[in-house]
Write an enzyme that holds these catalytic residues in place. Structure first.
Site, mmCIF file in Angstrom:
data_model
loop_
_atom_site.group_PDB
_atom_site.id
_atom_site.type_symbol
_atom_site.label_atom_id
_atom_site.label_comp_id
_atom_site.label_asym_id
_atom_site.label_seq_id
_atom_site.Cartn_x
_atom_site.Cartn_y
_atom_site.Cartn_z
ATOM 1 N N ASP A 67 0.819 -1.218 0.000
ATOM 2 C CA ASP A 67 0.000 0.000 0.000
ATOM 3 C C ASP A 67 0.850 1.265 0.000
ATOM 4 O O ASP A 67 2.072 1.222 0.185
ATOM 5 C CB ASP A 67 -0.972 -0.003 1.201
ATOM 6 N N ASN A 134 -8.034 -3.771 14.103
ATOM 7 C CA ASN A 134 -9.391 -4.101 13.633
ATOM 8 C C ASN A 134 -9.371 -5.228 12.600
ATOM 9 O O ASN A 134 -10.380 -5.512 11.975
ATOM 10 C CB ASN A 134 -10.076 -2.849 13.066
ATOM 11 N N HIS A 136 -7.457 -5.235 9.879
ATOM 12 C CA HIS A 136 -7.118 -4.867 8.502
ATOM 13 C C HIS A 136 -5.809 -5.518 8.081
ATOM 14 O O HIS A 136 -4.904 -5.709 8.886
ATOM 15 C CB HIS A 136 -7.134 -3.346 8.275
ATOM 16 N N GLU A 141 -9.879 -2.370 5.214
ATOM 17 C CA GLU A 141 -10.541 -2.153 6.496
ATOM 18 C C GLU A 141 -11.781 -3.039 6.622
ATOM 19 O O GLU A 141 -12.302 -3.528 5.610
ATOM 20 C CB GLU A 141 -10.972 -0.684 6.588
HETATM 21 C C1 F6R Z 1 1.402 -1.833 6.194
HETATM 22 C C2 F6R Z 1 0.028 -2.280 6.235
HETATM 23 C C3 F6R Z 1 -0.765 -2.381 7.487
HETATM 24 C C4 F6R Z 1 0.044 -2.757 8.732
HETATM 25 C C5 F6R Z 1 -0.846 -2.784 9.966
HETATM 26 C C6 F6R Z 1 -0.066 -3.099 11.223
HETATM 27 O O1 F6R Z 1 1.906 -1.830 4.877
HETATM 28 O O2 F6R Z 1 -0.485 -2.562 5.215
HETATM 29 O O3 F6R Z 1 -1.796 -3.322 7.298
HETATM 30 O O4 F6R Z 1 0.636 -4.007 8.526
HETATM 31 O O5 F6R Z 1 -1.473 -1.547 10.124
HETATM 32 O O6 F6R Z 1 0.816 -2.065 11.481
HETATM 33 P P1 F6R Z 1 1.894 -2.160 12.655
HETATM 34 O O7 F6R Z 1 2.883 -3.194 12.217
HETATM 35 O O8 F6R Z 1 2.504 -0.788 12.703
HETATM 36 O O9 F6R Z 1 1.162 -2.545 13.888
#
Ligand code: F6R
Length: 251
Positions: A67, A134, A136, A141
């Site tokens: 992303d 959540n 994701h 989401e």
């Molecule tokens: C990152 C991404 C997100 C993260 C998720 C967890 O490229 O796509 O899905 O993997 O938000 O983030 P952290 O590792 O910071 O808890």
């Protein structure tokens, strides 16, 4: 789905790096799907160590990231392009790396282009994932349907809040992003999900033991044939309390 328990974040990072290195050793022109966020930072550090020890060569490897924030220039200090450069790419000999172009205002065109890029590379061999509180994955989401392809999403307030730690103020966090879709992620040949910390214990439990439903996007991983979850003891707290027997088994 196989869950690997590690003592702590350090060990999680070592185990994850070994899985990625093995992938590259088996197929030196692997296409790696990469992630940003705090969880994979330790894994990237371990990969850099192994690279410096000449245990791996990335010259034929290609990467595609999950992303990118919509509207951020590549050079913006919080763009995922910058994140990947600062945490991995500039330290290894990888030559071909792709992220969605956050500056393309034409989201239809950008999403089509990104899907074409992945297809032209021959698909993703191993997709690295983190998970949001959540559920994701990427920026997919909770929703009423599972998304399929790369698309532009409006981020949930909880995700904006979680990511605010990287920006000066919460108002600076972009509200939209480009992300691979659930279908794009699921088309990867292997998936490696990293989960660390007690704050992820509930969502990990829900992902692994709950119903498959778009309100918990990560639950879709049940339908993938080759998923490895590497999680530390804190993230596995609830699973260790309720159903420890599922650890280290194929479920
Ligand atoms: C990152 C991404 C997100 C993260 C998720 C967890 O490229 O796509 O899905 O993997 O938000 O983030 P952290 O590792 O910071 O808890």
């Amino acid at each position: 789905m196989k869950i690997i328990l590690t003592k702590n974040y350090e060990q999680l990072s070592q185990v994850a790096a070994q899985i990625i290195i093995s992938q590259v050793s088996e197929k030196n022109d692997s296409v790696l799907g990469l992630a940003t966020g705090s969880t994979p930072i330790g894994t990237y550090k371990e990969i850099i160590k192994l690279y410096n020890d000449k245990q791996v060569d990335f010259s034929n490897v290609k990467s595609v990231n999950l992303d990118e924030y919509y509207g951020l220039e590549k050079g913006h200090e919080q763009s995922y392009f910058t994140f990947m450069n600062e945490n991995l790419f500039k330290f290894i000999n990888i030559n071909e790396t792709y992220l969605p172009d956050g500056t393309n205002p034409n989201s239809f065109e950008e999403c089509e282009n990104y899907e074409k890029t992945i297809k032209n590379l021959g698909g993703i061999d191993l997709q690295l994932l983190g998970i949001g509180h959540n559920g994701h994955i990427g920026f997919n989401e909770p929703d009423t349907i599972f998304s399929t392809k790369t698309h532009c999403v409006r981020l949930k307030p909880s995700t904006i809040e979680a990511n605010a730690r990287f920006f000066e103020t919460i108002d600076d966090v972009p509200k939209t992003a480009y992300t691979m879709g659930i279908g794009t992620i699921m088309s990867a040949k292997k998936i490696l999900l990293l989960v660390s910390g007690e704050d992820k214990s509930d969502i990990l439990y829900k992902t692994v033991t709950g119903q498959v439903r778009p309100q918990t996007p990560s639950s879709i991983l049940h339908f993938h044939q080759n998923v490895i979850i590497v999680a530390d003891e804190l993230a596995l707290k609830k699973i260790l309390d309720i159903c420890p027997e599922i650890i280290d088994k194929n479920i």
